[in-house]
Design a protein around this motif. Structure first.
Motif: not given
Length: 151
Positions: A106-108, A128-129, A135-137, A149-151
């Motif tokens: 996760v990127e904030l 790259a991810f 997954p990079l969310k 929603r991330l999960f």
């Protein structure tokens, strides 16, 4: 008189030598570091929500993980070229199962991600991810619904 000059010079030399040794010793033992919190206030507020949701799903949250610890360079001929591209980067949070298998990162994002350079870095990280099939969310708003929603 001449003897007094010699004694004065000797004392001055001793004082200067002692001062030089003290400065050398202090410089050798000088470490200008202080502890700081691993997360900013905003990141910590988000972490608290993220941790709560992760625990509800049987997961763990790892903050500030180096990209080099998540992605392996597969091009052995150009290993260093590609390693240097990830060596100094990190992601804000990694969600893992209890065996530390990465589920997603996760990127904030905030306003600092709006510059051209930041968008370019974000694009590289996204690609790259994706190549590594992790997954990079990205999330911008610190909101319970968004975290769910991330999960």
């Amino acid at each position: 008189m001449e003897q007094q000059i010699i004694i004065a010079c000797a004392i001055i030399i001793i004082i200067l030598t002692a001062a030089a040794l003290i400065l050398w010793y202090k410089k050798r033992n000088y470490y200008p570091y202080a502890a700081k919190h691993i997360l900013t206030r905003r990141e910590y507020r988000f972490y608290q929500l993220l941790r709560q949701e992760a625990e509800a799903h049987g997961c763990m949250v790892c903050p500030k993980v180096g990209v080099k610890d998540l992605l392996a360079v597969t091009d052995t001929k150009n290993y260093m070229k590609y390693f240097h591209k990830i060596a100094q980067k990190h992601v804000d949070f990694v969600i893992c199962d209890h065996d530390l298998h990465v589920l997603f990162a996760v990127e904030l994002d905030d306003s600092s991600h709006e510059t051209k350079d930041a968008r370019c870095r974000d694009h590289f990280k996204d690609k790259a991810f994706a190549a590594a099939k992790i997954p990079l969310k990205r999330i911008r708003d610190i909101d319970e619904r968004e975290v769910r929603r991330l999960f």
